[in-house]
Design an enzyme around this catalytic site. Sequence first.
Site, PDB file in Angstrom:
ATOM      1  N   ARG A   1       0.708  -1.190   0.008  1.00 44.04           N
ATOM      2  CA  ARG A   1       0.027   0.074   0.024  1.00 44.04           C
ATOM      3  C   ARG A   1       0.923   1.332  -0.017  1.00 44.04           C
ATOM      4  O   ARG A   1       0.491   2.263  -0.634  1.00 44.04           O
ATOM      5  CB  ARG A   1      -0.879   0.042   1.258  1.00 44.04           C
ATOM      6  CG  ARG A   1      -2.213   1.020   1.237  1.00 44.04           C
ATOM      7  CD  ARG A   1      -3.019   0.715   2.384  1.00 44.04           C
ATOM      8  NE  ARG A   1      -4.048   1.837   2.108  1.00 44.04           N
ATOM      9  CZ  ARG A   1      -4.692   2.570   2.943  1.00 44.04           C
ATOM     10  NH1 ARG A   1      -4.216   2.241   4.345  1.00 44.04           N
ATOM     11  NH2 ARG A   1      -5.819   3.287   2.771  1.00 44.04           N
TER      12      ARG A   1
ATOM     13  N   HIS B   1       0.250   4.709  -2.265  1.00 41.36           N
ATOM     14  CA  HIS B   1       0.239   6.022  -1.768  1.00 41.36           C
ATOM     15  C   HIS B   1       1.343   6.906  -2.106  1.00 41.36           C
ATOM     16  O   HIS B   1       1.029   8.265  -2.169  1.00 41.36           O
ATOM     17  CB  HIS B   1      -0.155   5.915  -0.318  1.00 41.36           C
ATOM     18  CG  HIS B   1      -1.540   5.522   0.206  1.00 41.36           C
ATOM     19  ND1 HIS B   1      -2.527   6.043   0.935  1.00 41.36           N
ATOM     20  CD2 HIS B   1      -2.319   4.539  -0.440  1.00 41.36           C
ATOM     21  CE1 HIS B   1      -3.582   5.430   0.738  1.00 41.36           C
ATOM     22  NE2 HIS B   1      -3.479   4.378   0.096  1.00 41.36           N
TER      23      HIS B   1
ATOM     24  N   ASN C   1      -5.608  12.698   6.100  1.00 45.92           N
ATOM     25  CA  ASN C   1      -6.597  11.832   6.646  1.00 45.92           C
ATOM     26  C   ASN C   1      -6.538  10.479   6.002  1.00 45.92           C
ATOM     27  O   ASN C   1      -6.561   9.435   6.708  1.00 45.92           O
ATOM     28  CB  ASN C   1      -7.978  12.389   6.376  1.00 45.92           C
ATOM     29  CG  ASN C   1      -8.533  12.773   7.457  1.00 45.92           C
ATOM     30  OD1 ASN C   1      -7.978  12.631   8.717  1.00 45.92           O
ATOM     31  ND2 ASN C   1      -9.514  13.895   7.249  1.00 45.92           N
TER      32      ASN C   1
ATOM     33  N   HIS D   1      -6.203  -5.746  -2.847  1.00 44.18           N
ATOM     34  CA  HIS D   1      -7.271  -5.863  -1.583  1.00 44.18           C
ATOM     35  C   HIS D   1      -7.393  -7.382  -1.393  1.00 44.18           C
ATOM     36  O   HIS D   1      -8.303  -7.793  -0.459  1.00 44.18           O
ATOM     37  CB  HIS D   1      -8.801  -5.091  -1.741  1.00 44.18           C
ATOM     38  CG  HIS D   1      -8.249  -3.680  -1.574  1.00 44.18           C
ATOM     39  ND1 HIS D   1      -9.322  -2.799  -2.047  1.00 44.18           N
ATOM     40  CD2 HIS D   1      -7.290  -2.549  -1.328  1.00 44.18           C
ATOM     41  CE1 HIS D   1      -8.938  -1.476  -1.532  1.00 44.18           C
ATOM     42  NE2 HIS D   1      -7.438  -1.599  -1.440  1.00 44.18           N
TER      43      HIS D   1
HETATM   44  C1  HEM Z   1      -9.102   1.447  -6.186  1.00 46.64           C
HETATM   45  C2  HEM Z   1      -8.926   2.485  -5.441  1.00 46.64           C
HETATM   46  C3  HEM Z   1      -8.454   2.139  -3.959  1.00 46.64           C
HETATM   47  C4  HEM Z   1      -9.461   2.356  -2.973  1.00 46.64           C
HETATM   48  C5  HEM Z   1     -10.535   3.564  -2.970  1.00 46.64           C
HETATM   49  C6  HEM Z   1      -8.598   2.168  -1.531  1.00 46.64           C
HETATM   50  C7  HEM Z   1      -8.980   2.344  -0.233  1.00 46.64           C
HETATM   51  C8  HEM Z   1      -8.397   1.404   0.694  1.00 46.64           C
HETATM   52  C9  HEM Z   1      -9.174   1.737   1.919  1.00 46.64           C
HETATM   53  C10 HEM Z   1     -10.276   2.409   2.551  1.00 46.64           C
HETATM   54  C11 HEM Z   1      -8.298   0.826   2.772  1.00 46.64           C
HETATM   55  C12 HEM Z   1      -8.539   0.711   4.091  1.00 46.64           C
HETATM   56  C13 HEM Z   1      -7.634   1.795   5.087  1.00 46.64           C
HETATM   57  C14 HEM Z   1      -7.858   1.617   6.595  1.00 46.64           C
HETATM   58  O1  HEM Z   1      -9.056   1.551   6.926  1.00 46.64           O
HETATM   59  O2  HEM Z   1      -7.017   1.408   7.231  1.00 46.64           O
HETATM   60  C15 HEM Z   1      -7.180   0.160   2.007  1.00 46.64           C
HETATM   61  C16 HEM Z   1      -6.449  -0.804   2.377  1.00 46.64           C
HETATM   62  C17 HEM Z   1      -5.336  -1.341   1.503  1.00 46.64           C
HETATM   63  N1  HEM Z   1      -5.077  -0.991   0.285  1.00 46.64           N
HETATM   64 FE1  HEM Z   1      -6.347   0.255  -1.125  1.00 46.64          FE
HETATM   65  N2  HEM Z   1      -7.524   1.303  -2.220  1.00 46.64           N
HETATM   66  C18 HEM Z   1      -7.290   1.369  -3.494  1.00 46.64           C
HETATM   67  C19 HEM Z   1      -6.561   0.734  -4.280  1.00 46.64           C
HETATM   68  C20 HEM Z   1      -5.593   0.012  -3.929  1.00 46.64           C
HETATM   69  C21 HEM Z   1      -4.298  -0.098  -4.563  1.00 46.64           C
HETATM   70  C22 HEM Z   1      -3.910   0.120  -6.074  1.00 46.64           C
HETATM   71  C23 HEM Z   1      -3.313  -0.756  -3.962  1.00 46.64           C
HETATM   72  C24 HEM Z   1      -1.864  -1.392  -4.101  1.00 46.64           C
HETATM   73  C25 HEM Z   1      -1.428  -1.765  -5.353  1.00 46.64           C
HETATM   74  C26 HEM Z   1      -3.934  -0.997  -2.468  1.00 46.64           C
HETATM   75  C27 HEM Z   1      -3.493  -1.622  -1.327  1.00 46.64           C
HETATM   76  C28 HEM Z   1      -4.080  -1.840   0.000  1.00 46.64           C
HETATM   77  C29 HEM Z   1      -3.695  -2.394   0.966  1.00 46.64           C
HETATM   78  C30 HEM Z   1      -2.444  -3.601   0.633  1.00 46.64           C
HETATM   79  C31 HEM Z   1      -4.588  -2.428   1.912  1.00 46.64           C
HETATM   80  C32 HEM Z   1      -4.555  -3.324   3.343  1.00 46.64           C
HETATM   81  C33 HEM Z   1      -3.528  -2.331   4.230  1.00 46.64           C
HETATM   82  C34 HEM Z   1      -3.718  -2.914   5.420  1.00 46.64           C
HETATM   83  O3  HEM Z   1      -3.649  -4.003   5.868  1.00 46.64           O
HETATM   84  O4  HEM Z   1      -3.312  -2.110   6.565  1.00 46.64           O
HETATM   85  N3  HEM Z   1      -5.271  -0.390  -2.558  1.00 46.64           N
HETATM   86  N4  HEM Z   1      -7.222   0.588   0.500  1.00 46.64           N
END
Ligand code: HEM
Length: 339
Positions: free
Chosen positions: A62, A66, A99, A198
């Site tokens: 992630r 970001h 945020n 995800h």
């Molecule tokens: C398509 C649009 C995307 C949205 C709207 C989104 C949104 C989110 C949100 C809201 C979370 C949870 C955050 C929390 O509550 O702590 C999350 C977690 C995560 N996202 Fe995304 N994300 C997107 C795309 C991506 C992409 C492109 C990647 C990596 C290539 C990614 C990797 C991750 C990972 C690995 C987690 C888990 C993090 C953890 O376990 O703490 N996401 N994402």
Amino acid sequence: MASFQFIAAALFLVAAAVCGGSNAQLSPTFYDNTCPNVSSIVRGVLEQAQQTNIRNAAFLTRLHFHDCFVNVIIPSLPGCDGSLLLDNADGIESEKDANINRALNGFTVVDDIKTALENVCPGVVSCADILAIAAEISVVLSKGPSWEVQLGRRDSRTANKAGTSGLPLFNEDLSALKAKFSAVGLDSTDLVALSGAHTFGRAGCLTVTPRLYNYNNISGNVDPTMDPTYAQTLQQTCPDPSTPAGVNTNVTLVNLDHTTANGFDNNYFTNLQNKQGLLQSDQELFSTSGADTVAIVNRFGNSQSDFFTSFAQSMINMGNISPLTGNNGEIRSNCRRVN
Ligand code: HEM
Ligand SMILES: *[C@@H]1O[C@H](CO)[C@@H](O)[C@H](O)[C@H]1NC(C)=O
Ligand SMILES: *[C@@H]1O[C@H](CO)[C@@H](O)[C@H](O)[C@H]1NC(C)=O
Ligand SMILES: *[C@@H]1O[C@H](CO)[C@@H](O)[C@H](O)[C@H]1NC(C)=O
């Protein structure tokens, strides 16, 4: 007039992308002479980190995302430049305080990687490249695909907290998600493939309760694109925030992939086919009728190898978003501070 402005804006974006550092300058062999062991050094740190906390793989994947979606060269353009890693300092308003970045983790693992690399090849490997390498190794350690990581990014000397608005939000609809990806040169296949990250990791209840209670302001309503049984399970972990039980559960964690929480596989897509995507932004990819993303979700749901191939390519595409190269920026000796 409108179309003239559109063309002018498009030309500006092309020019900016070229000036901002073209991806032609990145190369998988960039450190072959200056730090040949970079990959095994990063891998060693990550293997240890995984044993300490299985969640680190998701954290680091992630972080690269970001970092890449936020720009410091030209405010309107993002870039993979390590800007995300900078702490607050004189003239630096940390992106970590936005945020959307509040729940990020893994920064101490990045520090450990940087220390290990500085011990062997000081001043050589950028923090932006560390994030790209760590994302690939994290996916591999989680049984996902490998790919040839493009290298040679340099680190920013500034951060852009306001630029985090380029990141997509969990409650955005498909057209908004597509617009944000398209703004950085990524298409619908990239959006669907990269959302497949995800397949591991967690999210706070805050990101799903709007779908579980009073959806569209109708009392007791659940998002109709969510499987009711899945919704009931989630309601147990994430109580209604307007009730006493739900007052302090914003940050209670739920798995993004309820079937295989820590493994990297295509179950994320079969979940979507079963209306069991966690975030609205996930489920929209499959439940938006007539959208081009539906067929892509089905393709990845039916073939893990199709997903793996596309994910690998899309991670390379994402890693190419306006890097700093050549003499731009610097190689930080501490990822949290400019030199
Ligand atoms: C398509 C649009 C995307 C949205 C709207 C989104 C949104 C989110 C949100 C809201 C979370 C949870 C955050 C929390 O509550 O702590 C999350 C977690 C995560 N996202 Fe995304 N994300 C997107 C795309 C991506 C992409 C492109 C990647 C990596 C290539 C990614 C990797 C991750 C990972 C690995 C987690 C888990 C993090 C953890 O376990 O703490 N996401 N994402
Ligand atoms: C590279 O790292 C491996 C294991 O981490 C080690 O066995 C090897 O000697 C290293 N090679 C060089 C050139 O430092
Ligand atoms: C939801 O309902 C409340 C109370 O009836 C109202 O104040 C609010 O404006 C509504 N919000 C939306 C988005 O319709
Ligand atoms: C939980 O999140 C909601 C929505 O952002 C916010 O209004 C509320 O204040 C938060 N509750 C706590 C206890 O932080």
